[in-house]
Design a protein around this motif. Structure first.
Motif, PDB file in Angstrom:
ATOM      1  N   SER A 102       0.826  -1.209   0.000  1.00 31.06           N
ATOM      2  CA  SER A 102       0.000   0.000   0.000  1.00 31.06           C
ATOM      3  C   SER A 102       0.858   1.255   0.000  1.00 31.06           C
ATOM      4  O   SER A 102       0.347   2.354  -0.217  1.00 31.06           O
ATOM      5  CB  SER A 102      -0.955   0.002   1.189  1.00 31.06           C
ATOM      6  N   GLY A 103       2.144   1.097   0.218  1.00 32.26           N
ATOM      7  CA  GLY A 103       3.063   2.222   0.104  1.00 32.26           C
ATOM      8  C   GLY A 103       3.087   2.804  -1.297  1.00 32.26           C
ATOM      9  O   GLY A 103       3.569   3.924  -1.501  1.00 32.26           O
ATOM     10  N   LEU A 104       2.552   2.076  -2.272  1.00 37.42           N
ATOM     11  CA  LEU A 104       2.430   2.623  -3.621  1.00 37.42           C
ATOM     12  C   LEU A 104       1.407   3.761  -3.664  1.00 37.42           C
ATOM     13  O   LEU A 104       1.476   4.611  -4.548  1.00 37.42           O
ATOM     14  CB  LEU A 104       2.030   1.514  -4.606  1.00 37.42           C
ATOM     15  N   LEU A 105       0.484   3.771  -2.713  1.00 35.60           N
ATOM     16  CA  LEU A 105      -0.494   4.859  -2.642  1.00 35.60           C
ATOM     17  C   LEU A 105       0.121   6.117  -2.051  1.00 35.60           C
ATOM     18  O   LEU A 105      -0.173   7.220  -2.491  1.00 35.60           O
ATOM     19  CB  LEU A 105      -1.697   4.432  -1.800  1.00 35.60           C
ATOM     20  N   HIS A 106       0.939   5.937  -1.026  1.00 31.08           N
ATOM     21  CA  HIS A 106       1.638   7.061  -0.394  1.00 31.08           C
ATOM     22  C   HIS A 106       2.850   6.514   0.353  1.00 31.08           C
ATOM     23  O   HIS A 106       2.763   5.472   0.997  1.00 31.08           O
ATOM     24  CB  HIS A 106       0.700   7.808   0.567  1.00 31.08           C
ATOM     25  N   TRP A 107       3.953   7.228   0.280  1.00 29.92           N
ATOM     26  CA  TRP A 107       5.202   6.752   0.876  1.00 29.92           C
ATOM     27  C   TRP A 107       5.085   6.542   2.387  1.00 29.92           C
ATOM     28  O   TRP A 107       5.758   5.689   2.956  1.00 29.92           O
ATOM     29  CB  TRP A 107       6.353   7.709   0.563  1.00 29.92           C
ATOM     30  N   SER A 108       4.245   7.334   3.061  1.00 28.75           N
ATOM     31  CA  SER A 108       4.144   7.203   4.516  1.00 28.75           C
ATOM     32  C   SER A 108       3.522   5.860   4.910  1.00 28.75           C
ATOM     33  O   SER A 108       3.818   5.337   5.990  1.00 28.75           O
ATOM     34  CB  SER A 108       3.345   8.352   5.102  1.00 28.75           C
ATOM     35  N   LEU A 109       2.691   5.285   4.056  1.00 25.49           N
ATOM     36  CA  LEU A 109       2.141   3.959   4.343  1.00 25.49           C
ATOM     37  C   LEU A 109       3.243   2.903   4.271  1.00 25.49           C
ATOM     38  O   LEU A 109       3.237   1.939   5.043  1.00 25.49           O
ATOM     39  CB  LEU A 109       1.001   3.633   3.387  1.00 25.49           C
ATOM     40  N   ALA A 110       4.186   3.095   3.368  1.00 24.14           N
ATOM     41  CA  ALA A 110       5.333   2.174   3.305  1.00 24.14           C
ATOM     42  C   ALA A 110       6.183   2.310   4.561  1.00 24.14           C
ATOM     43  O   ALA A 110       6.691   1.312   5.089  1.00 24.14           O
ATOM     44  CB  ALA A 110       6.172   2.456   2.055  1.00 24.14           C
ATOM     45  N   ALA A 111       6.329   3.538   5.062  1.00 27.79           N
ATOM     46  CA  ALA A 111       7.097   3.746   6.299  1.00 27.79           C
ATOM     47  C   ALA A 111       6.414   3.063   7.473  1.00 27.79           C
ATOM     48  O   ALA A 111       7.071   2.384   8.283  1.00 27.79           O
ATOM     49  CB  ALA A 111       7.258   5.244   6.569  1.00 27.79           C
ATOM     50  N   VAL A 112       5.091   3.200   7.566  1.00 28.71           N
ATOM     51  CA  VAL A 112       4.342   2.515   8.621  1.00 28.71           C
ATOM     52  C   VAL A 112       4.487   1.002   8.445  1.00 28.71           C
ATOM     53  O   VAL A 112       4.644   0.261   9.416  1.00 28.71           O
ATOM     54  CB  VAL A 112       2.856   2.944   8.614  1.00 28.71           C
ATOM     55  N   GLY A 113       4.465   0.554   7.191  1.00 29.26           N
ATOM     56  CA  GLY A 113       4.636  -0.870   6.909  1.00 29.26           C
ATOM     57  C   GLY A 113       5.990  -1.395   7.344  1.00 29.26           C
ATOM     58  O   GLY A 113       6.091  -2.502   7.885  1.00 29.26           O
ATOM     59  N   LEU A 114       7.034  -0.613   7.138  1.00 31.81           N
ATOM     60  CA  LEU A 114       8.365  -1.034   7.573  1.00 31.81           C
ATOM     61  C   LEU A 114       8.463  -1.108   9.092  1.00 31.81           C
ATOM     62  O   LEU A 114       9.021  -2.055   9.648  1.00 31.81           O
ATOM     63  CB  LEU A 114       9.427  -0.073   7.032  1.00 31.81           C
ATOM     64  N   ILE A 115       7.909  -0.107   9.758  1.00 24.69           N
ATOM     65  CA  ILE A 115       7.979  -0.077  11.224  1.00 24.69           C
ATOM     66  C   ILE A 115       7.208  -1.245  11.823  1.00 24.69           C
ATOM     67  O   ILE A 115       7.729  -1.984  12.668  1.00 24.69           O
ATOM     68  CB  ILE A 115       7.449   1.269  11.759  1.00 24.69           C
ATOM     69  N   PHE A 116       5.969  -1.428  11.395  1.00 24.41           N
ATOM     70  CA  PHE A 116       5.178  -2.512  11.964  1.00 24.41           C
ATOM     71  C   PHE A 116       5.592  -3.874  11.419  1.00 24.41           C
ATOM     72  O   PHE A 116       5.395  -4.889  12.084  1.00 24.41           O
ATOM     73  CB  PHE A 116       3.688  -2.253  11.770  1.00 24.41           C
ATOM     74  N   GLY A 117       6.189  -3.908  10.241  1.00 24.40           N
ATOM     75  CA  GLY A 117       6.758  -5.163   9.756  1.00 24.40           C
ATOM     76  C   GLY A 117       7.895  -5.616  10.656  1.00 24.40           C
ATOM     77  O   GLY A 117       7.998  -6.795  11.003  1.00 24.40           O
ATOM     78  N   ALA A 118       8.727  -4.671  11.071  1.00 23.09           N
ATOM     79  CA  ALA A 118       9.816  -5.008  12.000  1.00 23.09           C
ATOM     80  C   ALA A 118       9.264  -5.447  13.353  1.00 23.09           C
ATOM     81  O   ALA A 118       9.769  -6.409  13.957  1.00 23.09           O
ATOM     82  CB  ALA A 118      10.746  -3.805  12.176  1.00 23.09           C
ATOM     83  N   ALA A 119       8.215  -4.781  13.818  1.00 20.79           N
ATOM     84  CA  ALA A 119       7.592  -5.180  15.083  1.00 20.79           C
ATOM     85  C   ALA A 119       6.986  -6.574  14.965  1.00 20.79           C
ATOM     86  O   ALA A 119       7.058  -7.379  15.904  1.00 20.79           O
ATOM     87  CB  ALA A 119       6.526  -4.170  15.495  1.00 20.79           C
ATOM     88  N   TRP A 120       6.405  -6.892  13.811  1.00 26.58           N
ATOM     89  CA  TRP A 120       5.809  -8.211  13.601  1.00 26.58           C
ATOM     90  C   TRP A 120       6.891  -9.294  13.539  1.00 26.58           C
ATOM     91  O   TRP A 120       6.715 -10.388  14.076  1.00 26.58           O
ATOM     92  CB  TRP A 120       4.957  -8.218  12.344  1.00 26.58           C
ATOM     93  N   VAL A 121       8.002  -8.983  12.888  1.00 30.27           N
ATOM     94  CA  VAL A 121       9.119  -9.941  12.850  1.00 30.27           C
ATOM     95  C   VAL A 121       9.602 -10.215  14.271  1.00 30.27           C
ATOM     96  O   VAL A 121       9.869 -11.365  14.643  1.00 30.27           O
ATOM     97  CB  VAL A 121      10.267  -9.413  11.955  1.00 30.27           C
TER      98      VAL A 121
END
Length: 132
Positions: A102-121
């Protein structure tokens, strides 16, 4: 009385190589599920709170984009509610990938995705460590 002190001493000894390790938690499964559910609920809150700042600060987030963000937040809450199911951890991982896309819609969604992806890992690492 000596039997009680013997059992206390044996519980502080490290587990034998073939024995499962004790985590020290009363209910390790519930603790791990709580970690996963808490991560997903926090992610949902952040996603919902991110909509307005993205729109105000120059993000061209259309109605479809807002729908995608709200859908991801609802999925986070739904998956958090079914963390007792074994497949919920896989669904949570897929959700993290969808958030990155969804970061393709807006870069900040990719940033949120990276942060919570790391938390999920990290949460899956803790799950593996505690539950084996």
């Amino acid at each position: 009385m000596p039997a009680a002190s013997d059992s206390a001493a044996s519980s502080s000894e490290p587990a034998a190589p073939g024995e499962p390790r004790q985590s020290g938690l009363r209910n390790p499964g519930a603790a791990v599920r709580g970690l996963g559910a808490g991560t997903l609920v926090l992610e949902a809150i952040v996603l919902l709170l991110a909509i307005q700042p993205i729109r105000v600060f120059g993000g061209n987030l259309s109605g479809w984009g807002i729908g995608v963000v709200v859908t991801l937040a609802v999925l986070c809450i739904l998956i958090a509610g079914v963390m007792k199911r074994r497949w919920a951890w896989t669904a949570g991982s897929v959700l993290q990938v969808l958030l990155l896309v969804s970061g393709l819609l807006h870069w900040s969604l990719a940033a949120v995705g990276l942060i919570f992806g790391a938390a999920w890992v990290y949460a899956t690492h803790v799950r593996r460590k505690i539950l084996g």
